[in-house]
Design a protein around this motif. Structure first.
Motif, PDB file in Angstrom:
ATOM      1  N   SER A 184      56.691  52.024  22.162  1.00 52.19           N
ATOM      2  CA  SER A 184      56.585  52.353  20.745  1.00 52.19           C
ATOM      3  C   SER A 184      57.963  52.734  20.209  1.00 52.19           C
ATOM      4  CB  SER A 184      55.615  53.506  20.547  1.00 52.19           C
ATOM      5  OG  SER A 184      55.607  53.916  19.208  1.00 52.19           O
ATOM      6  N   ALA A 185      58.264  52.329  18.984  1.00 55.29           N
ATOM      7  CA  ALA A 185      59.560  52.645  18.383  1.00 55.29           C
ATOM      8  C   ALA A 185      59.748  54.147  18.209  1.00 55.29           C
ATOM      9  CB  ALA A 185      59.697  51.935  17.041  1.00 55.29           C
ATOM     10  N   LYS A 186      58.665  54.891  18.074  1.00 53.40           N
ATOM     11  CA  LYS A 186      58.802  56.344  17.889  1.00 53.40           C
ATOM     12  C   LYS A 186      59.411  57.030  19.115  1.00 53.40           C
ATOM     13  CE  LYS A 186      54.133  57.585  19.270  1.00 53.40           C
ATOM     14  NZ  LYS A 186      54.135  58.557  20.287  1.00 53.40           N
ATOM     15  N   ASP A 187      59.373  56.363  20.260  1.00 51.95           N
ATOM     16  CA  ASP A 187      59.912  56.943  21.495  1.00 51.95           C
ATOM     17  C   ASP A 187      61.377  56.579  21.745  1.00 51.95           C
ATOM     18  OD1 ASP A 187      57.400  58.048  22.036  1.00 51.95           O
ATOM     19  OD2 ASP A 187      56.736  56.204  23.036  1.00 51.95           O
ATOM     20  N   LEU A 188      61.998  55.873  20.817  1.00 55.09           N
ATOM     21  CA  LEU A 188      63.381  55.420  21.002  1.00 55.09           C
ATOM     22  C   LEU A 188      64.382  56.557  20.806  1.00 55.09           C
ATOM     23  CD1 LEU A 188      63.234  52.054  19.029  1.00 55.09           C
ATOM     24  CD2 LEU A 188      63.519  52.308  21.496  1.00 55.09           C
ATOM     25  N   SER A 189      65.366  56.619  21.681  1.00 54.62           N
ATOM     26  CA  SER A 189      66.500  57.515  21.491  1.00 54.62           C
ATOM     27  C   SER A 189      67.478  56.808  20.547  1.00 54.62           C
ATOM     28  CB  SER A 189      67.173  57.793  22.839  1.00 54.62           C
ATOM     29  OG  SER A 189      67.805  56.614  23.315  1.00 54.62           O
ATOM     30  N   PRO A 190      68.465  57.517  20.012  1.00 53.18           N
ATOM     31  CA  PRO A 190      69.435  56.842  19.130  1.00 53.18           C
ATOM     32  C   PRO A 190      70.141  55.661  19.805  1.00 53.18           C
ATOM     33  CG  PRO A 190      69.621  59.206  18.889  1.00 53.18           C
ATOM     34  CD  PRO A 190      68.660  58.956  20.029  1.00 53.18           C
ATOM     35  N   LEU A 191      70.504  55.807  21.076  1.00 57.59           N
ATOM     36  CA  LEU A 191      71.179  54.724  21.787  1.00 57.59           C
ATOM     37  C   LEU A 191      70.249  53.531  21.967  1.00 57.59           C
ATOM     38  CD1 LEU A 191      73.827  53.942  23.138  1.00 57.59           C
ATOM     39  CD2 LEU A 191      72.940  54.893  25.252  1.00 57.59           C
ATOM     40  N   LYS A 192      69.011  53.793  22.327  1.00 55.88           N
ATOM     41  CA  LYS A 192      68.033  52.718  22.513  1.00 55.88           C
ATOM     42  C   LYS A 192      67.690  52.062  21.176  1.00 55.88           C
ATOM     43  CE  LYS A 192      67.448  53.332  26.947  1.00 55.88           C
ATOM     44  NZ  LYS A 192      67.671  52.360  27.961  1.00 55.88           N
ATOM     45  N   THR A 193      67.675  52.852  20.099  1.00 60.06           N
ATOM     46  CA  THR A 193      67.414  52.294  18.769  1.00 60.06           C
ATOM     47  C   THR A 193      68.478  51.261  18.427  1.00 60.06           C
ATOM     48  OG1 THR A 193      66.398  54.359  18.055  1.00 60.06           O
ATOM     49  CG2 THR A 193      67.124  52.862  16.327  1.00 60.06           C
ATOM     50  N   SER A 194      69.728  51.610  18.706  1.00 62.65           N
ATOM     51  CA  SER A 194      70.828  50.687  18.461  1.00 62.65           C
ATOM     52  C   SER A 194      70.675  49.417  19.294  1.00 62.65           C
ATOM     53  CB  SER A 194      72.153  51.375  18.785  1.00 62.65           C
ATOM     54  OG  SER A 194      73.219  50.492  18.625  1.00 62.65           O
ATOM     55  N   ALA A 195      70.266  49.563  20.547  1.00 61.65           N
ATOM     56  CA  ALA A 195      70.078  48.401  21.420  1.00 61.65           C
ATOM     57  C   ALA A 195      68.969  47.494  20.886  1.00 61.65           C
ATOM     58  CB  ALA A 195      69.754  48.857  22.845  1.00 61.65           C
ATOM     59  N   VAL A 196      67.892  48.088  20.386  1.00 65.50           N
ATOM     60  CA  VAL A 196      66.788  47.292  19.837  1.00 65.50           C
ATOM     61  C   VAL A 196      67.249  46.553  18.581  1.00 65.50           C
ATOM     62  CG1 VAL A 196      64.513  47.437  18.724  1.00 65.50           C
ATOM     63  CG2 VAL A 196      64.952  48.676  20.849  1.00 65.50           C
ATOM     64  N   LEU A 197      67.983  47.228  17.702  1.00 63.99           N
ATOM     65  CA  LEU A 197      68.492  46.562  16.493  1.00 63.99           C
ATOM     66  C   LEU A 197      69.430  45.414  16.862  1.00 63.99           C
ATOM     67  CD1 LEU A 197      69.042  49.623  14.160  1.00 63.99           C
ATOM     68  CD2 LEU A 197      67.455  47.725  13.780  1.00 63.99           C
ATOM     69  N   THR A 198      70.267  45.619  17.862  1.00 70.05           N
ATOM     70  CA  THR A 198      71.165  44.563  18.328  1.00 70.05           C
ATOM     71  C   THR A 198      70.372  43.377  18.854  1.00 70.05           C
ATOM     72  OG1 THR A 198      72.869  46.184  18.867  1.00 70.05           O
ATOM     73  CG2 THR A 198      73.055  44.025  19.920  1.00 70.05           C
ATOM     74  N   GLU A 199      69.319  43.649  19.591  1.00 67.88           N
ATOM     75  CA  GLU A 199      68.469  42.578  20.124  1.00 67.88           C
ATOM     76  C   GLU A 199      67.774  41.820  18.996  1.00 67.88           C
ATOM     77  OE1 GLU A 199      66.388  40.103  22.878  1.00 67.88           O
ATOM     78  OE2 GLU A 199      68.303  41.151  22.866  1.00 67.88           O
ATOM     79  N   LEU A 200      67.312  42.523  17.990  1.00 67.52           N
ATOM     80  CA  LEU A 200      66.656  41.864  16.860  1.00 67.52           C
ATOM     81  C   LEU A 200      67.626  40.953  16.110  1.00 67.52           C
ATOM     82  CD1 LEU A 200      64.484  44.874  15.703  1.00 67.52           C
ATOM     83  CD2 LEU A 200      63.621  42.704  16.615  1.00 67.52           C
ATOM     84  N   VAL A 201      68.875  41.388  15.982  1.00 66.19           N
ATOM     85  CA  VAL A 201      69.897  40.526  15.363  1.00 66.19           C
ATOM     86  C   VAL A 201      70.142  39.310  16.246  1.00 66.19           C
ATOM     87  CG1 VAL A 201      72.352  40.401  14.752  1.00 66.19           C
ATOM     88  CG2 VAL A 201      70.984  42.373  14.039  1.00 66.19           C
ATOM     89  N   ARG A 202      70.198  39.523  17.562  1.00 63.59           N
ATOM     90  CA  ARG A 202      70.388  38.405  18.485  1.00 63.59           C
ATOM     91  C   ARG A 202      69.249  37.396  18.372  1.00 63.59           C
ATOM     92  NH1 ARG A 202      69.037  36.133  22.971  1.00 63.59           N
ATOM     93  NH2 ARG A 202      67.365  37.564  23.493  1.00 63.59           N
ATOM     94  N   LEU A 203      68.054  37.896  18.105  1.00 67.44           N
ATOM     95  CA  LEU A 203      66.894  37.019  17.961  1.00 67.44           C
ATOM     96  C   LEU A 203      66.854  36.289  16.617  1.00 67.44           C
ATOM     97  CD1 LEU A 203      64.149  39.298  19.564  1.00 67.44           C
ATOM     98  CD2 LEU A 203      65.161  37.221  20.541  1.00 67.44           C
ATOM     99  N   GLY A 204      67.811  36.611  15.746  1.00 66.90           N
ATOM    100  CA  GLY A 204      67.911  35.872  14.492  1.00 66.90           C
ATOM    101  C   GLY A 204      67.680  36.668  13.232  1.00 66.90           C
ATOM    102  N   TRP A 205      67.423  37.960  13.360  1.00 67.82           N
ATOM    103  CA  TRP A 205      67.221  38.763  12.150  1.00 67.82           C
ATOM    104  C   TRP A 205      68.555  38.990  11.464  1.00 67.82           C
ATOM    105  CZ3 TRP A 205      67.927  44.372  11.340  1.00 67.82           C
ATOM    106  CH2 TRP A 205      67.432  44.796  10.096  1.00 67.82           C
ATOM    107  N   LYS A 206      68.569  38.822  10.155  1.00 69.07           N
ATOM    108  CA  LYS A 206      69.777  39.056   9.371  1.00 69.07           C
ATOM    109  C   LYS A 206      69.533  40.254   8.453  1.00 69.07           C
ATOM    110  CE  LYS A 206      71.500  34.331   9.358  1.00 69.07           C
ATOM    111  NZ  LYS A 206      70.714  33.847  10.456  1.00 69.07           N
ATOM    112  N   PRO A 207      70.057  41.418   8.831  1.00 67.25           N
ATOM    113  CA  PRO A 207      69.842  42.596   7.973  1.00 67.25           C
ATOM    114  C   PRO A 207      70.541  42.415   6.631  1.00 67.25           C
ATOM    115  CG  PRO A 207      71.357  43.120   9.766  1.00 67.25           C
ATOM    116  CD  PRO A 207      70.864  41.725   9.997  1.00 67.25           C
TER     117      PRO A 207
END
Length: 137
Positions: free
Chosen positions: A37-60
Motif C-alpha cells: 500500500s502507498a500509505k506504507d511508503l517511506s520518503p525514499l521508497k516514495t521517490s523510488a516508486v515515482l521514478t518507476e512510474l516515470v520509467r513506465l511512461g508516466w509524464k508528470p
C-alpha cells in the motif's frame, strides 16, 4: 498540502494515467518498495516508486505556479538574488529553498533567515551546483 500527501497524490494520479489495474499496481509497489500500500511508503521508497512510474511512461505535469521571490530587507537582497539564480539554473522552485531552510535551520521560509543563514544557504547551493556540473556564480 504536505510533501508526503503531494507525493502520494502523484502516485495515484500516475496509476490512473497509466491505467494500472489494482493487481498490477500492488505488484509494482511490492517489487519497487516492498510494500502493498502507498500509505506504507517511506520518503525514499516514495521517490523510488515515482521514478518507476516515470520509467513506465508516466509524464508528470510541470507545476506552472510557483511563488515570487521573497521580500527581504535591503541588506539581504543580494543573497536572496543569488539563491534565486541558483534555483533558476537548477530548474527548482522556491519551495526547494524553503525546504532547505527548514532542514538546515529549522526555519520554514527563506525570507525569515538572517544574513548569516542566507550565506550558508548560498554556500550549500554553490556546492550543489558544482557537484551537479552546473555553473556556480
Amino acid at each position: 498540502m504536505n510533501r508526503r500527501n503531494l507525493d502520494l497524490s502523484k502516485i495515484h494520479i500516475a496509476k490512473k494515467d497509466l491505467a494500472l489495474d489494482e493487481d498490477t499496481y500492488r505488484a509494482m509497489l511490492q517489487r519497487v518498495a516492498g510494500v502493498s500500500s502507498a500509505k506504507d511508503l517511506s520518503p525514499l521508497k516514495t521517490s523510488a516508486v515515482l521514478t518507476e512510474l516515470v520509467r513506465l511512461g508516466w509524464k508528470p505535469k510541470k507545476s506552472k505556479v510557483g511563488r515570487a521571490a521573497p521580500k527581504v530587507a535591503p541588506d539581504r537582497e543580494k543573497l536572496v538574488g543569488k539563491i534565486e539564480a541558483f534555483l533558476a539554473e537548477a530548474g527548482r522552485q522556491w519551495a526547494y529553498a524553503d525546504g532547505m531552510a527548514l532542514r538546515m535551520f529549522k526555519v520554514e521560509r527563506v525570507e525569515w533567515l538572517d544574513a548569516r543563514q542566507l550565506g550558508s544557504m548560498v554556500s550549500a547551493l554553490t556546492y550543489d551546483a558544482k557537484r551537479n556540473g552546473r555553473r556556480a556564480q
